[in-house]
Scaffold this motif. Sequence first.
Motif, PDB file in Angstrom:
ATOM      1  N   HIS A 502     -45.142  38.257  55.922  1.00 44.36           N
ATOM      2  CA  HIS A 502     -45.431  39.331  56.882  1.00 44.36           C
ATOM      3  C   HIS A 502     -45.941  38.761  58.197  1.00 44.36           C
ATOM      4  O   HIS A 502     -45.541  39.210  59.286  1.00 44.36           O
ATOM      5  CB  HIS A 502     -46.463  40.290  56.276  1.00 44.36           C
ATOM      6  CG  HIS A 502     -46.717  41.501  57.106  1.00 44.36           C
ATOM      7  ND1 HIS A 502     -47.754  41.585  58.024  1.00 44.36           N
ATOM      8  CD2 HIS A 502     -46.056  42.676  57.179  1.00 44.36           C
ATOM      9  CE1 HIS A 502     -47.727  42.765  58.609  1.00 44.36           C
ATOM     10  NE2 HIS A 502     -46.710  43.452  58.114  1.00 44.36           N
ATOM     11  N   VAL A 503     -46.780  37.785  58.107  1.00 46.80           N
ATOM     12  CA  VAL A 503     -47.369  37.209  59.323  1.00 46.80           C
ATOM     13  C   VAL A 503     -46.314  36.484  60.154  1.00 46.80           C
ATOM     14  O   VAL A 503     -46.220  36.665  61.374  1.00 46.80           O
ATOM     15  CB  VAL A 503     -48.523  36.253  58.960  1.00 46.80           C
ATOM     16  CG1 VAL A 503     -48.964  35.448  60.183  1.00 46.80           C
ATOM     17  CG2 VAL A 503     -49.700  37.040  58.397  1.00 46.80           C
ATOM     18  N   VAL A 504     -45.478  35.656  59.513  1.00 46.70           N
ATOM     19  CA  VAL A 504     -44.549  34.830  60.275  1.00 46.70           C
ATOM     20  C   VAL A 504     -43.484  35.678  60.970  1.00 46.70           C
ATOM     21  O   VAL A 504     -43.140  35.427  62.122  1.00 46.70           O
ATOM     22  CB  VAL A 504     -43.919  33.739  59.380  1.00 46.70           C
ATOM     23  CG1 VAL A 504     -42.943  34.317  58.368  1.00 46.70           C
ATOM     24  CG2 VAL A 504     -43.207  32.694  60.232  1.00 46.70           C
ATOM     25  N   VAL A 505     -42.937  36.699  60.288  1.00 52.03           N
ATOM     26  CA  VAL A 505     -41.930  37.521  60.967  1.00 52.03           C
ATOM     27  C   VAL A 505     -42.583  38.502  61.926  1.00 52.03           C
ATOM     28  O   VAL A 505     -42.021  38.817  62.987  1.00 52.03           O
ATOM     29  CB  VAL A 505     -41.024  38.267  59.963  1.00 52.03           C
ATOM     30  CG1 VAL A 505     -40.225  37.277  59.128  1.00 52.03           C
ATOM     31  CG2 VAL A 505     -41.795  39.224  59.079  1.00 52.03           C
ATOM     32  N   GLY A 506     -43.766  38.981  61.571  1.00 56.38           N
ATOM     33  CA  GLY A 506     -44.461  39.893  62.480  1.00 56.38           C
ATOM     34  C   GLY A 506     -44.779  39.236  63.805  1.00 56.38           C
ATOM     35  O   GLY A 506     -44.680  39.863  64.868  1.00 56.38           O
ATOM     36  N   HIS A 507     -45.148  37.966  63.757  1.00 56.65           N
ATOM     37  CA  HIS A 507     -45.499  37.239  64.982  1.00 56.65           C
ATOM     38  C   HIS A 507     -44.312  37.182  65.950  1.00 56.65           C
ATOM     39  O   HIS A 507     -44.456  37.466  67.144  1.00 56.65           O
ATOM     40  CB  HIS A 507     -45.955  35.828  64.618  1.00 56.65           C
ATOM     41  CG  HIS A 507     -46.235  34.963  65.802  1.00 56.65           C
ATOM     42  ND1 HIS A 507     -47.347  35.123  66.601  1.00 56.65           N
ATOM     43  CD2 HIS A 507     -45.520  33.921  66.343  1.00 56.65           C
ATOM     44  CE1 HIS A 507     -47.323  34.225  67.575  1.00 56.65           C
ATOM     45  NE2 HIS A 507     -46.227  33.491  67.437  1.00 56.65           N
ATOM     46  N   VAL A 508     -43.133  36.816  65.454  1.00 56.48           N
ATOM     47  CA  VAL A 508     -41.988  36.694  66.360  1.00 56.48           C
ATOM     48  C   VAL A 508     -41.438  38.055  66.758  1.00 56.48           C
ATOM     49  O   VAL A 508     -40.968  38.244  67.884  1.00 56.48           O
ATOM     50  CB  VAL A 508     -40.874  35.816  65.752  1.00 56.48           C
ATOM     51  CG1 VAL A 508     -41.347  34.386  65.579  1.00 56.48           C
ATOM     52  CG2 VAL A 508     -40.373  36.376  64.439  1.00 56.48           C
ATOM     53  N   LEU A 509     -41.487  39.045  65.850  1.00 53.85           N
ATOM     54  CA  LEU A 509     -40.992  40.372  66.215  1.00 53.85           C
ATOM     55  C   LEU A 509     -41.869  41.017  67.279  1.00 53.85           C
ATOM     56  O   LEU A 509     -41.365  41.712  68.173  1.00 53.85           O
ATOM     57  CB  LEU A 509     -40.916  41.273  64.975  1.00 53.85           C
ATOM     58  CG  LEU A 509     -39.761  40.987  64.014  1.00 53.85           C
ATOM     59  CD1 LEU A 509     -39.884  41.838  62.748  1.00 53.85           C
ATOM     60  CD2 LEU A 509     -38.417  41.238  64.685  1.00 53.85           C
TER      61      LEU A 509
END
Length: 692
Positions: A502-509
């Motif tokens: 959740h953190v890694v994709v949330g950061h780039v999105l």
Amino acid sequence: MRETAPVRGHLPDENPGFVGRRTELERISAALAEHRLVTVTGVGGVGKTRLALRAAHRAAGLYPDGAWWTDLAQLDGDRLLVALVADSVDLSDHTPGMAATGLCHRLADDRLLLVLDSCEHLAEPCARLVAELLAAAPRLTVLATSRRPLGVEDEQVVALDPLPPAGVDALELLRRAAGEEFTAAGPAGEICVRLEGIPLALELAAAQIRIQGAEAVRDQLGTRFDAPPSARFDLLAHTERVWPSRHQTLRAAIGWSHELSAPLERLLWARLSVFRGPFDLASATAVCIGGPLNRATLPGALDGLVRASVVRPPDAAGRLRMLDTIRAYGATWLDRTGETAAVADRHAAHFRGLARRGEADWHGARQLRWYRTVDAHHTDLRLALDRLLRTDPDAALDLIGSVAFAWSCRGRLREARDGLEQALLLSGERGRTRARALWALGVTLVLQGEFGPAQDVSEQCAREARFAEHTVHRDRPGDLTLDAAALAGLLALTTGRPMAAHVVVGHVLDAARGGPADSAARLRCHLVRVFALTGLGRLGEARERALALRDLCEELDEHWTRTALEYQLSLTGLLEGDPARAAGHARAMLEGTRGLGASLGVALGLDVLATALAAAGDGERAADVSGTGEAYWRSTGQPRRGLPGLRALHEKYTDTARATLGEPAYEEIFVRALTGLPQDGLERALGDPRHA
């Protein structure tokens, strides 16, 4: 079509022009009953493939685990031999490890007939593989065709001669191929004798009969075949010093057809020899035009080759093909023209372009069409990749990076991984092409369960994406960075770390501009976030986002992400205590994965459906679906697995169903589904009333 009831396995449809061979069929049937390796040998064009196919159809019902066909003529070397055989027996080959290990494991307990057609150019590697498979699978039987024996211990050889030249079968074959009635006393009988009853030579003569008439063909053959060998178009180079008479006859017959072809047809014949698999008019045009062959003249030349039986007529999808013997003759002429390298380069460039166009079309309405196109041209894409690995590794990296994700979705993980690793090693290309290939390799490794190597590749992918985009997207992540994040998120999900995903994709999105419809990479990141929310227990939010994404996919006519979302929605339904809703989404996922030909996706979908049925208290159907799921898992070559949350639910509700139904009853239904036809089990799971 076969006349018997459907059985497990896959055999091509039989040639409706099959004639005679009753004695030979009985010999093969008797040999298969007594021996585990039977090899049909004979000269090119004598009908080995046709006879083996008829024998396999006749014997298929005797093998509970099916009769399976492998066409080895499409291979140039043995590097992909195991992968091709694995693919032919529906082994999706998701396992890492030694090349033949997964195949041996797949066949170990099966009573199965494996047909290996056209082994002659790979006789030694085929012999090694067959010996290994027979040792690992004690109930396996192999039927091979080759111009010479394989030399494996206990091999039973059935030598195939041409049809008796003056017999009724040769005349009947000529009659069927030409579409005319003949008598043995007329010119047709003389043609059969001149051509020594060799089926391929008779088919070539029949094509000329349709054009010129039987008398003209007889006269031409008389003139040519009475000439000295040097005048018989004996132009194929071969290492053997002395050719048997029938080799010379077939080669002379092919040469005669070659001379009767128009100059443009001969040129096209030579250039078409570069194709190993089926081809269509568009591919033939792209690869073969040049000089007098252009877009205006090529279709007519191709029609002429079809009329002469040099090229087989198009199938329902418009694909044409050459028999291997005729293709080899054309390749010799291509070499004589000095064009072999140039045409091979055009072939590689064309299929590289096809791969690139397909990648561009992945996000949208043409996704399924492109996916099927890649599957139809798989043999020539591999051939192009092999050519580029030798001549232009940077272009090879571009090609494999464009198709590897589709190959992985189709279950061809070993081929995708092999091509990606070779190209990444040989190519010094930096930037977008390398980042994309690393992303595809990372996905492949995750699907193989190679999480350690996948972590290393994921980190490399992120670094390469930053390198490629630092001057273009300084203020926001681009698609390469988004895909690198999606890969990292996928790896985190499959290793039980939803918060990290959740953190890694949330950061780039959060940093990226635009929405999920803007690119495939954005859509993949949103998909990972939905799964991460599910894993974190934020079920309402996950369901809401998944439904919105599914609606978007329907607007885009995007299939792959839609099936993944149906899986997630099914899992959410289970976690929210709504098994009926979960079952509906599971069936929608299965419909999608079946359309994509994705065995792993079908296996995952059957697991979630079985769990939903068990949770609803329908133990009998749960056992049936679970047994079918196990059959599909075995076809992937790996043990059952899935997201950690589903595995726990599956075990919980399956134990409940076993206890409610009773262990013996549950096990009986499970085993019946496991040993039955997987396709029938899938139809039952989808609720088709014909299989209820």
